[in-house]
Design an enzyme around this catalytic site. Structure first.
Site, PDB file in Angstrom:
ATOM      1  CB  CYS A   1      -0.618   3.468  10.455  1.00 33.36           C
ATOM      2  SG  CYS A   1       0.387   3.124   9.017  1.00 33.36           S
TER       3      CYS A   1
ATOM      4  CD  GLU B   1       4.220   8.047   1.987  1.00 33.85           C
ATOM      5  OE1 GLU B   1       3.556   9.102   1.915  1.00 33.85           O
ATOM      6  OE2 GLU B   1       5.278   7.873   1.351  1.00 33.85           O
TER       7      GLU B   1
ATOM      8  CE1 TYR C   1      -4.347  -1.352   0.269  1.00 36.61           C
ATOM      9  CE2 TYR C   1      -3.088  -3.133   1.227  1.00 36.61           C
ATOM     10  CZ  TYR C   1      -4.251  -2.666   0.653  1.00 36.61           C
ATOM     11  OH  TYR C   1      -5.300  -3.512   0.446  1.00 36.61           O
TER      12      TYR C   1
ATOM     13  CE  LYS D   1       3.689   6.914   9.570  1.00 34.20           C
ATOM     14  NZ  LYS D   1       3.082   6.908   8.295  1.00 34.20           N
TER      15      LYS D   1
ATOM     16  CB  VAL E   1     -17.911   1.412  14.757  1.00 32.19           C
ATOM     17  CG1 VAL E   1     -17.263   1.349  13.388  1.00 32.19           C
ATOM     18  CG2 VAL E   1     -17.885   0.046  15.389  1.00 32.19           C
TER      19      VAL E   1
ATOM     20  CG  PHE F   1      -8.885   0.765   7.527  1.00 30.73           C
ATOM     21  CD1 PHE F   1      -8.230   0.347   6.381  1.00 30.73           C
ATOM     22  CD2 PHE F   1      -8.554   2.003   8.072  1.00 30.73           C
ATOM     23  CE1 PHE F   1      -7.269   1.154   5.785  1.00 30.73           C
ATOM     24  CE2 PHE F   1      -7.584   2.810   7.486  1.00 30.73           C
ATOM     25  CZ  PHE F   1      -6.954   2.382   6.334  1.00 30.73           C
TER      26      PHE F   1
HETATM   27  C1  UDX Z   1       3.397  -0.134   5.025  1.00 34.69           C
HETATM   28  C2  UDX Z   1       4.610   0.307   5.772  1.00 34.69           C
HETATM   29  O1  UDX Z   1       5.737  -0.083   5.162  1.00 34.69           O
HETATM   30  C3  UDX Z   1       4.429   0.019   7.216  1.00 34.69           C
HETATM   31  O2  UDX Z   1       5.501   0.349   7.975  1.00 34.69           O
HETATM   32  C4  UDX Z   1       3.315   0.886   7.586  1.00 34.69           C
HETATM   33  O3  UDX Z   1       3.214   1.073   8.929  1.00 34.69           O
HETATM   34  C5  UDX Z   1       2.092   0.271   6.988  1.00 34.69           C
HETATM   35  O4  UDX Z   1       2.232   0.348   5.652  1.00 34.69           O
HETATM   36  P1  UDX Z   1       2.274  -1.618   3.502  1.00 34.69           P
HETATM   37  O5  UDX Z   1       2.827  -1.098   2.235  1.00 34.69           O
HETATM   38  O6  UDX Z   1       0.916  -1.174   3.875  1.00 34.69           O
HETATM   39  O7  UDX Z   1       3.264  -1.329   4.671  1.00 34.69           O
HETATM   40  O8  UDX Z   1       2.404  -3.155   3.675  1.00 34.69           O
HETATM   41  P2  UDX Z   1       2.047  -4.295   2.680  1.00 34.69           P
HETATM   42  O9  UDX Z   1       0.924  -3.875   1.796  1.00 34.69           O
HETATM   43  O10 UDX Z   1       1.947  -5.505   3.515  1.00 34.69           O
HETATM   44  O11 UDX Z   1       3.341  -4.394   1.736  1.00 34.69           O
HETATM   45  C6  UDX Z   1       4.575  -4.830   2.112  1.00 34.69           C
HETATM   46  C7  UDX Z   1       5.150  -5.694   0.998  1.00 34.69           C
HETATM   47  O12 UDX Z   1       6.489  -6.022   1.297  1.00 34.69           O
HETATM   48  C8  UDX Z   1       4.412  -7.006   0.768  1.00 34.69           C
HETATM   49  O13 UDX Z   1       3.922  -7.055  -0.552  1.00 34.69           O
HETATM   50  C9  UDX Z   1       5.479  -8.076   1.024  1.00 34.69           C
HETATM   51  O14 UDX Z   1       5.385  -9.190   0.170  1.00 34.69           O
HETATM   52  C10 UDX Z   1       6.756  -7.299   0.781  1.00 34.69           C
HETATM   53  N1  UDX Z   1       7.936  -7.884   1.447  1.00 34.69           N
HETATM   54  C11 UDX Z   1       7.917  -8.161   2.769  1.00 34.69           C
HETATM   55  C12 UDX Z   1       9.082  -8.131   0.695  1.00 34.69           C
HETATM   56  O15 UDX Z   1       9.111  -7.907  -0.507  1.00 34.69           O
HETATM   57  N2  UDX Z   1      10.192  -8.629   1.346  1.00 34.69           N
HETATM   58  C13 UDX Z   1      10.194  -8.938   2.653  1.00 34.69           C
HETATM   59  O16 UDX Z   1      11.206  -9.391   3.189  1.00 34.69           O
HETATM   60  C14 UDX Z   1       9.015  -8.688   3.393  1.00 34.69           C
HETATM   61  C1  UDX Z   2      -3.153   7.058   8.679  1.00 39.96           C
HETATM   62  C2  UDX Z   2      -2.624   8.481   8.650  1.00 39.96           C
HETATM   63  O1  UDX Z   2      -3.714   9.383   8.392  1.00 39.96           O
HETATM   64  C3  UDX Z   2      -1.535   8.629   7.608  1.00 39.96           C
HETATM   65  O2  UDX Z   2      -0.988   9.934   7.645  1.00 39.96           O
HETATM   66  C4  UDX Z   2      -0.453   7.604   7.923  1.00 39.96           C
HETATM   67  O3  UDX Z   2       0.584   7.668   6.975  1.00 39.96           O
HETATM   68  C5  UDX Z   2      -1.042   6.207   7.941  1.00 39.96           C
HETATM   69  O4  UDX Z   2      -2.096   6.150   8.902  1.00 39.96           O
HETATM   70  P1  UDX Z   2      -4.837   5.628   7.242  1.00 39.96           P
HETATM   71  O5  UDX Z   2      -4.684   4.599   8.295  1.00 39.96           O
HETATM   72  O6  UDX Z   2      -4.716   5.234   5.821  1.00 39.96           O
HETATM   73  O7  UDX Z   2      -3.791   6.800   7.452  1.00 39.96           O
HETATM   74  O8  UDX Z   2      -6.289   6.285   7.388  1.00 39.96           O
HETATM   75  P2  UDX Z   2      -6.937   7.487   8.206  1.00 39.96           P
HETATM   76  O9  UDX Z   2      -7.691   8.310   7.267  1.00 39.96           O
HETATM   77  O10 UDX Z   2      -5.967   8.182   9.064  1.00 39.96           O
HETATM   78  O11 UDX Z   2      -8.017   6.735   9.108  1.00 39.96           O
HETATM   79  C6  UDX Z   2      -7.657   5.815  10.120  1.00 39.96           C
HETATM   80  C7  UDX Z   2      -8.892   5.296  10.814  1.00 39.96           C
HETATM   81  O12 UDX Z   2      -9.494   6.296  11.613  1.00 39.96           O
HETATM   82  C8  UDX Z   2      -9.981   4.797   9.865  1.00 39.96           C
HETATM   83  O13 UDX Z   2     -10.551   3.616  10.357  1.00 39.96           O
HETATM   84  C9  UDX Z   2     -10.979   5.921   9.890  1.00 39.96           C
HETATM   85  O14 UDX Z   2     -12.274   5.499   9.565  1.00 39.96           O
HETATM   86  C10 UDX Z   2     -10.873   6.395  11.318  1.00 39.96           C
HETATM   87  N1  UDX Z   2     -11.317   7.782  11.513  1.00 39.96           N
HETATM   88  C11 UDX Z   2     -10.649   8.795  10.926  1.00 39.96           C
HETATM   89  C12 UDX Z   2     -12.409   8.046  12.339  1.00 39.96           C
HETATM   90  O15 UDX Z   2     -13.028   7.136  12.883  1.00 39.96           O
HETATM   91  N2  UDX Z   2     -12.787   9.350  12.522  1.00 39.96           N
HETATM   92  C13 UDX Z   2     -12.139  10.391  11.935  1.00 39.96           C
HETATM   93  O16 UDX Z   2     -12.548  11.547  12.151  1.00 39.96           O
HETATM   94  C14 UDX Z   2     -11.035  10.102  11.111  1.00 39.96           C
END
Ligand code: UDX
Ligand code: UDX
Length: 465
Positions: free
Chosen positions: A279, A163, A14, A223, A273, A341
């Site tokens: 994160c 990020e 992601y 972060k 909810v 989510f």
């Molecule tokens: C990210 C951030 O990197 C994490 O720290 C943050 O808090 C959440 O989002 P994200 O990109 O969401 O992670 O994770 P994910 O979608 O699980 O992607 C990670 C990828 O790394 C996977 O596709 C996995 O296969 C790959 N991976 C993992 C490798 O290629 N090598 C490894 O050794 C481990």
């Molecule tokens: C978050 C941070 O916003 C982003 O900066 C960081 O890099 C990764 O974590 P994300 O988890 O993708 O991003 O989504 P975010 O929009 O922050 O929402 C997190 C959760 O809080 C969701 O479940 C959302 O529905 C909830 N939320 C958010 C609430 O319930 N109320 C709000 O007012 C805002």
């Protein structure tokens, strides 16, 4: 200054996928290769039909379409991409540890360390290594240690470039960021040079005044702090939602009144909810763990309360459903609308829906789920992961359907768990007519504000009102 010509990103998830797609789009002269050990995921990124890329984000497929094959490549050949790169982003996942010391709290850095060792093994030229994954403070030090001690005399500079993109708005967050944070060893010439090299990449499209440079530790901690503050706002308003329900105040009115104070601001005050996503919980647990490890127990307890409040909110919502349905949901069909989510993503990590479903299943409900973007297998995988019951049982007791109307037909209750726009446009009169009576609606997202009970018939419960 080092001119970056080749970027490699380890982890096509992601974060890695969208970030690299935007870098490639904005910097056509830089070759960007995203690598991952997951062959299926890479195959999906390379799918001829760009709509089949593995991550759903509004606007992302267009960016990939523009850059893929030109200067954006997806591959499983990790070694080759590392070897060629001047700059390597690490975007692998860092889940909460499920074993040993720090279980349930600390980040599992296994994948990060594996990446570092692989970089050390393969590299023959100097590299700038960029931490993109969210990491506990001082991880850069560990990375440097591994790289410097097992390398081939290669010079490594470690940068932290956390990020801040939110899922569902990732492309826009990347194209128009509030700020980009780059932490590096700014006390040395080489460190400064590495920071400048990354600044130069982002300066292709981000105004210079939004590019913040700091030391590595400030960047890493910023972060965690940003996510902790955001989650804290959600837990704060959710705490108020329970009080509102007892006192006759309405949490949306309270949020609006409070948010108009420019010192507080209107964002992230939507009661729900419970927050989910990969994160918030993980980063706060991380913060708690780090604080405890320095003996800062009051600091740790303060932040832990944000998580405890969130757990309470999810449980409280599910308990309210059971209580309203005459204290039993055993054998009753309950429709869950939304599993992601939050809206506009197919990501389900830590989604409140998983916990609400689990609670209701423990009360022996029959669950039917509809979500416009989440795949059936993902829903079962999420439930299986909790280990509360066998996967056979999950498959018997939970059905996943293709339309919201299939989910709600003959149901005793329906609950809104993700704020998908399409749920506001549903034919709620039809849904009501096709449900068992008395029909109950539980709005965990305050989506149906303007639809009164008279308009749609339901016994209606909306969080915080
Ligand atoms: C990210 C951030 O990197 C994490 O720290 C943050 O808090 C959440 O989002 P994200 O990109 O969401 O992670 O994770 P994910 O979608 O699980 O992607 C990670 C990828 O790394 C996977 O596709 C996995 O296969 C790959 N991976 C993992 C490798 O290629 N090598 C490894 O050794 C481990
Ligand atoms: C978050 C941070 O916003 C982003 O900066 C960081 O890099 C990764 O974590 P994300 O988890 O993708 O991003 O989504 P975010 O929009 O922050 O929402 C997190 C959760 O809080 C969701 O479940 C959302 O529905 C909830 N939320 C958010 C609430 O319930 N109320 C709000 O007012 C805002």
């Amino acid at each position: 200054m080092t001119q970056i010509k080749n970027i490699c990103c380890i982890g096509a998830g992601y974060v890695g996928g969208p970030t690299m797609a935007v870098i490639a789009q904005k910097c056509p002269e830089i070759e960007v290769t995203v690598v991952d050990i997951n062959e299926e995921r890479i195959a999906a990124w390379n799918d001829e039909d760009v709509e089949n890329i593995p991550i759903y984000e509004p606007g992302l497929s267009a960016v990939v379409k523009e850059a893929r094959g030109r200067n954006l490549f997806f591959s499983t050949n990790v070694d080759a991409a590392i070897d060629k790169a001047d700059m390597i982003f690490i975007s692998v996942n860092t889940p909460t540890k499920t074993y040993g010391i720090g279980k349930g709290m600390a980040a599992d850095l296994k994948f990060i360390e594996l990446c570092a060792r692989q970089i050390a093994r393969v590299s023959r030229t100097d590299k700038i290594v960029v931490e993109k994954s969210t990491l506990p403070v001082r991880t850069a030090e560990a990375l440097k240690n591994i790289l410097d001690n097992t390398g081939n005399g290669v010079n490594y500079q470690i940068l932290s470039n956390p990020e801040f993109l939110a899922e569902g708005t990732a492309v826009d967050d990347l194209v128009n960021p509030d700020r980009v944070l780059i932490g590096g060893d700014i006390d040395t010439e080489r460190g400064k040079d590495a920071v400048e090299a990354l600044v130069d990449v982002y300066a292709h499209w981000v105004p210079r005044e939004r590019l913040l440079t700091t030391n590595v530790w400030s960047s890493e901690l910023s972060k965690l702090t940003a996510n902790a503050f955001l989650a804290q706002r959600v837990s704060s308003i959710n705490a108020m939602s329970e009080l509102c329900e007892k006192t006759g105040a309405d949490v949306n009115e309270v949020a609006k009144a409070v948010g108009m104070d420019s010192r507080i601001g209107p964002k992230f005050l939507k009661s729900s909810v419970g927050f989910g996503g990969s994160c918030f919980q993980k980063d706060i647990l991380n913060l708690v763990y780090i604080s405890k490890s320095f003996g800062l127990n009051e600091v740790a307890d303060y932040w832990e309360q944000v998580i405890l409040m969130n757990d309470h909110q999810k449980r409280r919502f599910a308990a309210k459903m059971v209580q309203t349905l005459f204290n039993t949901v055993s054998g009753k069909k309950i429709a869950l609308l939304g599993w992601a989510f939050k809206k506009d993503t197919n990501d389900t990590r830590e989604s409140a829906a998983i916990y609400v479903a689990d609670y209701l299943l423990n009360e022996q409900a029959e669950i039917v789920v509809y979500d416009p973007k989440v795949k059936t297998e993902q829903i079962y995988a999420d439930l299986d992961y909790l280990n509360t019951r066998t996967s056979e049982e999950n498959r018997t007791r939970v059905k996943v359907v293709d339309t919201p109307y299939e989910a709600t037909k003959d149901a005793h209750a329906v609950t809104l768990l993700t704020e998908w726009d399409e749920f506001m446009e549903l034919d709620w009169k039809r849904i009501y007519d096709e449900m068992l009576k008395p029909a109950f609606l539980f709005d965990g997202r305050r989506l149906l504000e303007r639809k009164t009970k008279e308009e749609i018939g339901f016994e209606f419960y909306a969080i915080g009102s």
